[in-house]
Write an enzyme that holds these catalytic residues in place. Structure first.
Site, PDB file in Angstrom:
ATOM      1  N   GLY A 126       0.822  -1.212   0.000  1.00  0.00           N
ATOM      2  CA  GLY A 126       0.000   0.000   0.000  1.00  0.00           C
ATOM      3  C   GLY A 126       0.856   1.262   0.000  1.00  0.00           C
ATOM      4  N   THR A 155      -6.219  -3.622  -1.945  1.00  0.00           N
ATOM      5  CA  THR A 155      -6.056  -2.200  -2.282  1.00  0.00           C
ATOM      6  C   THR A 155      -4.584  -1.853  -2.535  1.00  0.00           C
ATOM      7  OG1 THR A 155      -5.953  -1.606   0.049  1.00  0.00           O
ATOM      8  CG2 THR A 155      -8.114  -1.464  -1.008  1.00  0.00           C
ATOM      9  N   VAL A 185      -3.946 -11.134   6.232  1.00  0.00           N
ATOM     10  CA  VAL A 185      -3.587 -11.286   7.648  1.00  0.00           C
ATOM     11  C   VAL A 185      -4.805 -11.552   8.540  1.00  0.00           C
ATOM     12  CG1 VAL A 185      -1.447  -9.964   7.534  1.00  0.00           C
ATOM     13  CG2 VAL A 185      -3.588  -8.774   8.074  1.00  0.00           C
ATOM     14  N   SER A 219      -4.852  -2.473   5.950  1.00  0.00           N
ATOM     15  CA  SER A 219      -6.261  -2.056   6.094  1.00  0.00           C
ATOM     16  C   SER A 219      -6.624  -1.160   4.913  1.00  0.00           C
ATOM     17  CB  SER A 219      -6.487  -1.255   7.378  1.00  0.00           C
ATOM     18  OG  SER A 219      -7.834  -0.814   7.442  1.00  0.00           O
ATOM     19  N   GLY A 253      -0.621 -12.154  18.170  1.00  0.00           N
ATOM     20  CA  GLY A 253      -0.281 -13.536  18.533  1.00  0.00           C
ATOM     21  C   GLY A 253       1.088 -13.914  17.978  1.00  0.00           C
ATOM     22  N   TYR A 271     -14.549   1.467   9.734  1.00  0.00           N
ATOM     23  CA  TYR A 271     -13.110   1.779   9.827  1.00  0.00           C
ATOM     24  C   TYR A 271     -12.776   2.278  11.235  1.00  0.00           C
ATOM     25  CZ  TYR A 271      -8.626   3.951   8.491  1.00  0.00           C
ATOM     26  OH  TYR A 271      -7.299   4.303   8.377  1.00  0.00           O
ATOM     27  N   TYR A 293      -2.835  -6.676  24.950  1.00  0.00           N
ATOM     28  CA  TYR A 293      -1.656  -7.547  24.819  1.00  0.00           C
ATOM     29  C   TYR A 293      -0.466  -6.958  25.573  1.00  0.00           C
ATOM     30  CZ  TYR A 293      -2.960 -11.459  21.874  1.00  0.00           C
ATOM     31  OH  TYR A 293      -3.489 -12.638  21.426  1.00  0.00           O
ATOM     32  N   THR A 317      -2.307  11.983   5.317  1.00  0.00           N
ATOM     33  CA  THR A 317      -0.944  11.946   4.771  1.00  0.00           C
ATOM     34  C   THR A 317      -1.032  11.823   3.249  1.00  0.00           C
ATOM     35  OG1 THR A 317      -0.150  10.902   6.783  1.00  0.00           O
ATOM     36  CG2 THR A 317       1.241  10.649   4.846  1.00  0.00           C
TER      37      THR A 317
END
Ligand code: UDP
Length: 329
Positions: free
Chosen positions: A13, A38, A60, A78, A105, A148, A162, A178
């Site tokens: 991306g 994308t 993923v 994403s 994980g 989103y 985590y 950006t």
């Protein structure tokens, strides 16, 4: 000495590909992962011949297997433009939930440090301006941006969990608007939309009355901020963006001047829940990372225009660059 090994998700991306370039330049071994919904291989194909670069075509949201050690994981997979996540809402929610769970994980198994790409969208249509990291946001969970915004908010919650419960080393960057080379011309975002329209000789489409504001950061500045955050010892979210705020109406006029087009501005309906204002407070980035943006909008826009102007002509007229069809289930 062994090279540091870094996994970058969403590597094909816009931001992922610039991160690949940066970590290759910093002499890491880069493991790039993308399912190419994308993302585009074109953004990273120059890295394929390198010994320190490998690419996995993988989603993923499914279990991630990476052989060997990993020192760092950057989770940038994403869809990220409003048009994209409206077209693939379920995948957007899955990568922000199942995808982050798999990344965390994996990080735990490899004892790797994770940095996740969060967003100014966690602040929604903000009632605090400029936005500080302490602000909790104003998000409509069931509005069009909810898929989103809530995925990214969940991603932050999961990452902190985590960190707290498993002692994982985590970093969270909240990325504000950006821009730069390798944005997709037709991803619907305002900058490629305006530049594409100027290059095709079409009217410039301002949504609403153009009084809504955004603050645009050039990609090289953002990447530097992310690298500094990764190497810092700060676990809470940090805003990275350029506080130089501008209304979309004024931005349209800047693009008209930059491109020398004589097209006129036409006004279209404002999308639902479109934030009225956005500007990062970057005090934390300044004090913790000793970072602030260096590239002015006028310089950054020139560099970006140069990139779009040099694209092959047929790119200008392509409706989509995505591979949505094969993923929509
Ligand atoms: N926008 C616009 N014309 C366009 C595309 C976008 O006026 O052709 C507006 C949009 O409504 C929003 C701003 O530009 O207010 C930034 O939109 P973008 O999709 O780039 O990102 P956002 O910051 O809204 O996620």
């Amino acid at each position: 000495m062994d090279k540091k090994r870094i996994l970058i998700t969403g590597a094909a991306g816009f931001l992922g590909s610039h991160l690949c370039d940066r970590f290759i330049a910093d002499e890491y071994h880069v493991i790039a992962m993308d399912n190419l919904i994308t993302g585009r291989l074109k953004n990273i194909e120059h890295l394929f011949p390198l010994e320190n670069f490998e690419f996995y075509n993988h989603d993923v949201s499914n279990f991630i297997h990476v052989p060997g050690k990993l020192d760092y994981i950057l989770h940038f997979a994403s869809p990220a433009s409003p048009i994209d996540y409206l077209k693939i809402p379920i995948q957007t929610l899955k990568v922000g939930s199942l995808g982050i769970h798999n990344c965390l994980g994996l990080a735990r198994a490899k004892k790797a440090r994770v940095l996740i790409a969060s967003t100014s969208e966690v602040y929604g249509d903000p009632e605090v301006h400029p936005q500080t990291e302490e602000y909790w946001g104003n998000v409509n969970p069931i509005g069009p941006r909810g898929v989103y915004d809530e995925a990214k908010r969940f991603q932050e919650a999961m990452t902190m969990a985590y960190h707290t419960y498993h002692g994982l080393e985590t970093r969270i960057v909240r990325i504000f608007n950006t821009y730069g080379p390798r944005m997709r011309l037709n991803d619907g975002r305002v900058l490629p939309a305006f530049i594409g329209q100027a290059l095709r000789g079409e009217d410039i489409t301002v949504f609403g009355d153009g009084s809504q504001t955004r603050s645009f950061c050039y990609v090289d500045d953002l990447i530097e901020g992310i690298v500094r955050l990764l190497h810092s010892d700060y676990e809470k979210p940090v805003n990275i963006g350029n506080p130089d705020e501008i209304s979309i109406q004024d931005f349209a006029e800047e693009i008209i001047k930059l491109t020398g087009t004589d097209q006129k501005v036409v006004y279209k309906d404002l999308p639902q829940n479109d934030p009225k204002q956005r500007q990062p407070n970057i005090d934390k980035a300044r004090s913790i990372l000793n970072w602030e943006p260096k590239i002015s909008r006028s310089d950054g826009l020139k560099l970006t225009y140069q990139y779009f102007k040099n694209l092959p002509e047929d790119e200008l007229y392509k409706k989509d660059h995505y591979n949505f069809e094969k993923f929509i289930k």
